[in-house]
Scaffold this motif. Structure first.
Motif, PDB file in Angstrom:
ATOM      1  N   ILE A 119       0.818  -1.210   0.000  1.00  0.00           N
ATOM      2  CA  ILE A 119       0.000   0.000   0.000  1.00  0.00           C
ATOM      3  C   ILE A 119       0.852   1.260   0.000  1.00  0.00           C
ATOM      4  CG2 ILE A 119      -1.909  -1.159   1.184  1.00  0.00           C
ATOM      5  CD1 ILE A 119      -1.107   0.396   3.728  1.00  0.00           C
ATOM      6  N   MET A 120       2.162   1.122  -0.128  1.00  0.00           N
ATOM      7  CA  MET A 120       3.047   2.275  -0.101  1.00  0.00           C
ATOM      8  C   MET A 120       3.348   2.751  -1.527  1.00  0.00           C
ATOM      9  SD  MET A 120       3.066   2.402   3.114  1.00  0.00           S
ATOM     10  CE  MET A 120       4.168   3.771   3.449  1.00  0.00           C
ATOM     11  N   GLU A 121       3.451   4.059  -1.693  1.00  0.00           N
ATOM     12  CA  GLU A 121       3.578   4.660  -3.021  1.00  0.00           C
ATOM     13  C   GLU A 121       4.825   4.201  -3.779  1.00  0.00           C
ATOM     14  OE1 GLU A 121       3.622   9.092  -5.131  1.00  0.00           O
ATOM     15  OE2 GLU A 121       3.671   8.894  -2.948  1.00  0.00           O
ATOM     16  N   ILE A 122       5.966   4.157  -3.099  1.00  0.00           N
ATOM     17  CA  ILE A 122       7.230   3.849  -3.787  1.00  0.00           C
ATOM     18  C   ILE A 122       7.234   2.438  -4.386  1.00  0.00           C
ATOM     19  CG2 ILE A 122       9.705   3.502  -3.453  1.00  0.00           C
ATOM     20  CD1 ILE A 122       9.668   5.866  -1.524  1.00  0.00           C
ATOM     21  N   PRO A 123       6.985   1.375  -3.605  1.00  0.00           N
ATOM     22  CA  PRO A 123       6.981   0.047  -4.221  1.00  0.00           C
ATOM     23  C   PRO A 123       5.873  -0.140  -5.255  1.00  0.00           C
ATOM     24  CG  PRO A 123       6.237  -0.082  -1.947  1.00  0.00           C
ATOM     25  CD  PRO A 123       6.788   1.289  -2.142  1.00  0.00           C
TER      26      PRO A 123
ATOM     27  N   GLN B  88      15.175  -4.436 -14.021  1.00  0.00           N
ATOM     28  CA  GLN B  88      16.077  -4.856 -12.957  1.00  0.00           C
ATOM     29  C   GLN B  88      16.201  -3.795 -11.869  1.00  0.00           C
ATOM     30  OE1 GLN B  88      17.352  -7.888 -12.465  1.00  0.00           O
ATOM     31  NE2 GLN B  88      16.130  -8.431 -14.273  1.00  0.00           N
ATOM     32  N   GLU B  89      16.241  -2.527 -12.263  1.00  0.00           N
ATOM     33  CA  GLU B  89      16.317  -1.442 -11.281  1.00  0.00           C
ATOM     34  C   GLU B  89      15.053  -1.383 -10.431  1.00  0.00           C
ATOM     35  OE1 GLU B  89      18.764   0.823 -10.393  1.00  0.00           O
ATOM     36  OE2 GLU B  89      19.985  -0.617 -11.502  1.00  0.00           O
ATOM     37  N   ALA B  90      13.907  -1.601 -11.059  1.00  0.00           N
ATOM     38  CA  ALA B  90      12.644  -1.575 -10.322  1.00  0.00           C
ATOM     39  C   ALA B  90      12.552  -2.755  -9.357  1.00  0.00           C
ATOM     40  CB  ALA B  90      11.467  -1.585 -11.295  1.00  0.00           C
ATOM     41  N   LYS B  91      12.998  -3.928  -9.794  1.00  0.00           N
ATOM     42  CA  LYS B  91      13.012  -5.098  -8.912  1.00  0.00           C
ATOM     43  C   LYS B  91      13.917  -4.831  -7.711  1.00  0.00           C
ATOM     44  CE  LYS B  91      12.172  -8.628 -12.470  1.00  0.00           C
ATOM     45  NZ  LYS B  91      12.770  -9.784 -13.187  1.00  0.00           N
ATOM     46  N   LYS B  92      15.079  -4.252  -7.986  1.00  0.00           N
ATOM     47  CA  LYS B  92      16.025  -3.925  -6.925  1.00  0.00           C
ATOM     48  C   LYS B  92      15.416  -2.916  -5.961  1.00  0.00           C
ATOM     49  CE  LYS B  92      20.654  -1.938  -6.240  1.00  0.00           C
ATOM     50  NZ  LYS B  92      21.829  -1.321  -6.936  1.00  0.00           N
ATOM     51  N   GLY B  93      14.679  -1.950  -6.521  1.00  0.00           N
ATOM     52  CA  GLY B  93      14.042  -0.934  -5.687  1.00  0.00           C
ATOM     53  C   GLY B  93      13.031  -1.532  -4.726  1.00  0.00           C
ATOM     54  N   ILE B  94      12.220  -2.462  -5.215  1.00  0.00           N
ATOM     55  CA  ILE B  94      11.234  -3.120  -4.347  1.00  0.00           C
ATOM     56  C   ILE B  94      11.935  -3.911  -3.251  1.00  0.00           C
ATOM     57  CG2 ILE B  94       9.457  -4.918  -4.241  1.00  0.00           C
ATOM     58  CD1 ILE B  94       8.561  -4.068  -7.011  1.00  0.00           C
ATOM     59  N   LYS B  95      12.955  -4.659  -3.632  1.00  0.00           N
ATOM     60  CA  LYS B  95      13.676  -5.490  -2.664  1.00  0.00           C
ATOM     61  C   LYS B  95      14.309  -4.636  -1.572  1.00  0.00           C
ATOM     62  CE  LYS B  95      17.372  -8.945  -2.328  1.00  0.00           C
ATOM     63  NZ  LYS B  95      18.381  -9.733  -3.080  1.00  0.00           N
ATOM     64  N   GLU B  96      14.972  -3.543  -1.956  1.00  0.00           N
ATOM     65  CA  GLU B  96      15.627  -2.677  -0.974  1.00  0.00           C
ATOM     66  C   GLU B  96      14.598  -1.979  -0.087  1.00  0.00           C
ATOM     67  OE1 GLU B  96      18.106  -0.089  -3.249  1.00  0.00           O
ATOM     68  OE2 GLU B  96      19.718  -1.588  -3.456  1.00  0.00           O
ATOM     69  N   TYR B  97      13.489  -1.567  -0.691  1.00  0.00           N
ATOM     70  CA  TYR B  97      12.442  -0.922   0.098  1.00  0.00           C
ATOM     71  C   TYR B  97      11.900  -1.883   1.149  1.00  0.00           C
ATOM     72  CZ  TYR B  97       8.341   1.857   1.272  1.00  0.00           C
ATOM     73  OH  TYR B  97       7.394   2.592   1.950  1.00  0.00           O
ATOM     74  N   ALA B  98      11.621  -3.112   0.736  1.00  0.00           N
ATOM     75  CA  ALA B  98      11.078  -4.113   1.656  1.00  0.00           C
ATOM     76  C   ALA B  98      12.082  -4.458   2.754  1.00  0.00           C
ATOM     77  CB  ALA B  98      10.688  -5.369   0.882  1.00  0.00           C
TER      78      ALA B  98
END
Length: 206
Positions: free
Chosen positions: A60-64, A131-141
Motif C-alpha cells: 500500500i506504499m507509493e514507492i513500491p 532490474q532497477e525496479a526489482k532492486k528498488g522493491i527489494k531494498e524498500y522491503a
C-alpha cells in the motif's frame, strides 16, 4: 490467484467480529468515496465489511507500487520489442543482398538492419529498467518498518457496470484512527491491481 486469496494476503489477521460503530463510520466514508469512482452509484450496495487494525505494508506504499507499475508496463514493452526484433531479424535474412541484388532489396535489408539495432537498444533499456525496479522493491522491503496507521476495511459490494450488468466487487480501505478520512483505497481488486500486489510480494522476498 483469486481475489479472495489476495484479500487474505492483504489482511492476514482480519477477525470476523468488529465494532458496529466502526463499521458504520467506515461505510459512511466509503459511500462518499464510491460516489466519485462507481459508474452507477445508484446501483451500489455494500454487502459486507470487516474492520481490523491497520499497519503499513509495502503493497500500500507509493514507492513500491510505482516500482511494480514500472515492471508491469516495461515487461509488456519488452515482450513487444522482442517480437519486433525477431520479425526484423527474419526480414534481414530474407532480404540479405548478394552480388546481384537490386536497389530495392538492399533498401529493405538496410531498413530491417536499422530496426534490429533499434530493437536491441530498446530491449537493453527495458531490461535495465526492470532490474532497477526489482532492486528498488527489494531494498524498500528490506528497510521497511511496520507502523500503525488506523483501521483497515475489507469491503464486498455490488453495483452495475457501464453496460448495466450487475457485478460483485471487492475493495480495500485504510482509515485514520478516528475515522475522519480514507488514507488509502483500492476500490476494485481488479486484475491490474492484483498484478501490482503480486509483483510487490514476489520481489520483496528475493
Amino acid at each position: 490467484m483469486k481475489k479472495t486469496a489476495f484479500l487474505s494476503l492483504l489482511i492476514p489477521f482480519l477477525v470476523l467480529t468488529s465494532c458496529q460503530s466502526n463499521e458504520n463510520k467506515a461505510l459512511g466514508l466509503i459511500d462518499q468515496y464510491m460516489q466519485t469512482v462507481v459508474y452507477d452509484f445508484n446501483s451500489y450496495e455494500a454487502i459486507q465489511i470487516q474492520i481490523d487494525s491497520a499497519y503499513t505494508a509495502p503493497i500500500i506504499m507509493e514507492i513500491p507500487r510505482k516500482y511494480a507499475q514500472t515492471i508491469i508496463e516495461t515487461e509488456s514493452k519488452l515482450a513487444s520489442a522482442n517480437r519486433g526484433l525477431k520479425h526484423s531479424q527474419s526480414s534481414m535474412a530474407l532480404w540479405k543482398p548478394d552480388g546481384y541484388s537490386s536497389a530495392f532489396r538492399r533498401e529493405q535489408y538496410n531498413q530491417a538492419k536499422t530496426e534490429v539495432a533499434e530493437y536491441k537498444k530498446n530491449i537493453k533499456e527495458y531490461e535495465n529498467a526492470i532490474q532497477e525496479a526489482k532492486k528498488g522493491i527489494k531494498e524498500y522491503a528490506a528497510n521497511f518498518q511496520r507502523e500503525y496507521l488506523g483501521w483497515v476495511g475489507a469491503l464486498n459490494y455490488r453495483c452495475n457496470t457501464r453496460n448495466g450488468n450487475p457485478s460483485l466487487g471487492e475493495a480495500l480501505f485504510i482509515f485514520d484512527p478516528s475515522f475522519n478520512e480514507i488514507l488509502f483505497a483500492i476500490p476494485d481488486l481488479n486484475q491490474e491491481e492484483l498484478e501490482i500486489i503480486d509483483v510487490i510480494e514476489k520481489y520483496s522476498v528475493q
